[in-house]
Design a protein around this motif. Structure first.
Motif, PDB file in Angstrom:
ATOM      1  N   THR A  33       1.229  -1.267   0.265  1.00  0.00           N
ATOM      2  CA  THR A  33      -0.014   0.157  -0.536  1.00  0.00           C
ATOM      3  C   THR A  33       0.908   0.931   0.326  1.00  0.00           C
ATOM      4  OG1 THR A  33      -0.178  -0.105   2.276  1.00  0.00           O
ATOM      5  CG2 THR A  33      -2.003  -1.410   1.317  1.00  0.00           C
ATOM      6  N   ILE A  36      -0.080   4.398  -2.499  1.00  0.00           N
ATOM      7  CA  ILE A  36      -1.714   3.720  -2.377  1.00  0.00           C
ATOM      8  C   ILE A  36      -1.110   5.332  -1.530  1.00  0.00           C
ATOM      9  CG2 ILE A  36      -3.545   3.159  -1.127  1.00  0.00           C
ATOM     10  CD1 ILE A  36      -3.179   2.075  -4.118  1.00  0.00           C
ATOM     11  N   LEU A 301      -1.738   5.817  -7.772  1.00  0.00           N
ATOM     12  CA  LEU A 301      -2.527   5.200  -8.129  1.00  0.00           C
ATOM     13  C   LEU A 301      -2.426   3.730  -8.312  1.00  0.00           C
ATOM     14  CD1 LEU A 301      -4.984   7.484  -6.620  1.00  0.00           C
ATOM     15  CD2 LEU A 301      -3.878   6.222  -5.524  1.00  0.00           C
ATOM     16  N   GLY A 304       0.210   1.448  -7.006  1.00  0.00           N
ATOM     17  CA  GLY A 304      -0.345   0.673  -5.612  1.00  0.00           C
ATOM     18  C   GLY A 304      -1.428  -0.301  -6.252  1.00  0.00           C
ATOM     19  N   GLY A 305      -2.299  -0.137  -7.338  1.00  0.00           N
ATOM     20  CA  GLY A 305      -3.237  -0.645  -7.593  1.00  0.00           C
ATOM     21  C   GLY A 305      -2.843  -1.790  -8.084  1.00  0.00           C
ATOM     22  N   VAL A 308      -1.793  -4.108  -5.510  1.00  0.00           N
ATOM     23  CA  VAL A 308      -2.625  -5.000  -5.225  1.00  0.00           C
ATOM     24  C   VAL A 308      -3.221  -5.733  -5.146  1.00  0.00           C
ATOM     25  CG1 VAL A 308      -4.601  -4.172  -4.130  1.00  0.00           C
ATOM     26  CG2 VAL A 308      -3.293  -2.970  -3.768  1.00  0.00           C
ATOM     27  N   CYS A 348      -6.243  -1.131   0.324  1.00  0.00           N
ATOM     28  CA  CYS A 348      -6.333  -0.112  -0.008  1.00  0.00           C
ATOM     29  C   CYS A 348      -6.833   1.738   0.616  1.00  0.00           C
ATOM     30  CB  CYS A 348      -7.765   0.020  -1.969  1.00  0.00           C
ATOM     31  SG  CYS A 348      -6.405  -0.261  -2.999  1.00  0.00           S
ATOM     32  N   CYS A 386      -9.635   5.147  -3.009  1.00  0.00           N
ATOM     33  CA  CYS A 386      -8.966   3.777  -2.279  1.00  0.00           C
ATOM     34  C   CYS A 386      -9.968   2.924  -2.573  1.00  0.00           C
ATOM     35  CB  CYS A 386      -8.777   4.008  -0.924  1.00  0.00           C
ATOM     36  SG  CYS A 386      -6.965   5.042  -0.102  1.00  0.00           S
ATOM     37  N   SER A 387     -11.911   3.321  -2.199  1.00  0.00           N
ATOM     38  CA  SER A 387     -12.529   2.201  -2.572  1.00  0.00           C
ATOM     39  C   SER A 387     -12.548   1.993  -3.691  1.00  0.00           C
ATOM     40  CB  SER A 387     -13.751   2.093  -1.486  1.00  0.00           C
ATOM     41  OG  SER A 387     -13.861   3.015  -0.357  1.00  0.00           O
ATOM     42  N   VAL A 389     -10.097   2.085  -6.204  1.00  0.00           N
ATOM     43  CA  VAL A 389      -8.722   1.695  -7.074  1.00  0.00           C
ATOM     44  C   VAL A 389      -8.693  -0.347  -6.359  1.00  0.00           C
ATOM     45  CG1 VAL A 389      -6.303   1.674  -6.465  1.00  0.00           C
ATOM     46  CG2 VAL A 389      -7.305   3.921  -6.563  1.00  0.00           C
ATOM     47  N   GLY A 390      -9.281  -0.237  -5.184  1.00  0.00           N
ATOM     48  CA  GLY A 390      -9.370  -1.748  -4.794  1.00  0.00           C
ATOM     49  C   GLY A 390     -10.264  -2.353  -5.493  1.00  0.00           C
TER      50      GLY A 390
END
Length: 413
Positions: A33, A36, A301, A304-305, A308, A348, A386-387, A389-390
């Motif tokens: 993360t 993120i 992001l 980061g994504g 994840v 995230c 963040c939601s 991206v998750g």
């Protein structure tokens, strides 16, 4: 069990399993993360700077006086096509134009002139450097929208004879005299003695940068005995309200062309500046800030994504047998999908929460240098971002887990 109850139960169980999985692999989860966190810090600080600039803008414009037009040699708005050599060759703005504008103008309520530069001021053994020193004419306090907190402003007689008197800004007076009464004390400006007759009300910083309270003013004739006013005169023309200001600008242009002796075919060899010019520059700065900051935030992001997504694939592979067991005891495909999506979103959101916690002290530090202000909307936006991206980057591994064959999953070692 009803569908709603099953959904709520699956959500709770998915949340517990996700937190348990993240807790087992704390270091891996944090490193995943990290981008993120960086992305949320960047988007939060970018928004904080933008909000801070918006909040300071109106306050800063009031420091320049309301409904005022400034007559100068050069424009304030200096874009990429700015031709400095053309503006420098223009004739200087002269002090006597103040009387001419007052005589010809039917719409203005006040006209003043100012010449300014940076200098040092001393009081006994105390020295103040980088002071904004201004020589002014009468009506300057009116055109600049300045109020006296203690003492008084210059009298017409003091302006006329160029008396060695001065009015100081609040922070400058505090710097020189600490908490003692500055009135009637003598300070040295350019080696000459000036008597303090007043102190201005505190104003603050202009756009969070220049300290508007670190200034000193004297009659312009007294200023001219120390510093040159040649090529350094700015004339301010104030109007009663914004409606008259629009008409007054056309009137002022005609008056200046008449004073300069320009015929109809000649272009203006002077500039009429308004504080609104800063609004266009502010807008351009904010656009550049959003473009650069937005690109870097999006890059962080996305990276980061992808991290994840990679970890979620690893997590699915490590828990293949668990998935087979859950399916064997009746878990639906959507429940498996939902569980892993919750895990991706939680990961995230964890990064976003850390990013927000870091952003607050960083914005406080930034506010000491420039201007920055975090509001509640950016916190909500960070959570939603963040939601998203998750869900976006966690869907493919979650879908693979949901569609895996239970028999093959049970055989997996």
């Amino acid at each position: 069990m009803s569908k709603i109850s099953r959904f709520l139960n699956s959500s709770w169980e998915g949340l517990k399993i996700s937190l348990s999985a993240l807790g087992i692999n704390k270091t891996r989860s944090f490193l995943t993360t990290l981008c993120i966190i960086i992305g949320i810090v960047m988007v939060t600080l970018m928004n904080a700077v933008s909000n801070g600039m918006d909040a300071e803008f109106d306050k800063s414009m009031a420091m320049m006086g309301q409904n005022v037009v400034y007559v100068e040699k050069q424009p304030w708005n200096r874009g990429p096509n700015y031709k400095w050599w053309e503006y420098r060759s223009r004739r200087d703005i002269k002090l006597e134009y103040v009387d001419d504008i007052r005589e010809y103008s039917q719409l203005s309520s006040a006209v003043s002139a100012v010449a300014a530069r940076g200098t040092s001021i001393r009081y006994n053994d105390v020295s103040a450097d980088g002071v904004f020193m201004a020589g002014v004419t009468d009506q300057y306090f009116e055109t600049a929208g300045l109020d006296i907190e203690i003492g008084r402003a210059f009298t017409p007689e003091e302006i006329q004879r160029g008396a060695k008197v001065t009015v100081l800004g609040a922070s400058l007076a505090e710097n020189l005299f600490d908490r003692s009464n500055p009135l009637d004390k003598e300070i040295r400006i350019g080696g000459q003695r000036f008597r303090v007759i007043g102190v201005l009300e505190k104003q603050g910083k202009f756009l969070g940068l220049a300290d508007m309270d670190r200034r000193a003013m004297t009659p312009i004739k007294a200023y001219g005995q120390i510093f040159s006013t040649r090529g350094n005169i700015q004339i301010a023309v104030k109007y009663p309200n914004e409606k008259i200001l629009e008409e007054g600008e056309y009137e002022l242009e005609g008056i200046m062309r008449r004073i300069r002796g320009l015929d109809a075919a000649e272009k203006n060899d002077f500039e009429l500046n308004k504080p609104q010019a800063f609004e266009a520059q502010l807008s351009s700065f904010k656009t550049g800030l959003y473009l650069v900051g937005g690109a870097l935030t999006a890059l962080s992001l996305i990276i980061g994504g992808i991290g994840v997504m990679n970890i979620m694939f690893v997590s699915v592979r490590e828990r293949t047998k668990e998935i087979g067991i859950r399916k064997a005891v009746g878990a639906k495909a959507w429940e498996i999908l939902y569980q892993f999506l919750i895990e991706a979103v939680i990961m995230c959101l964890l990064g976003g929460l850390i990013g927000l916690l870091l952003s607050y002290p960083l914005s406080m530090l930034l506010n000491q240098i420039f201007v920055a202000s975090i509001d509640l909307s950016v916190v909500l936006a960070a959570i939603i971002l963040c939601s998203v991206v998750g869900v976006f980057f966690g869907f493919v591994p979650a879908y693979r887990a949901a569609k895996s064959d239970p028999i093959e999953s049970l055989r997996y070692e």
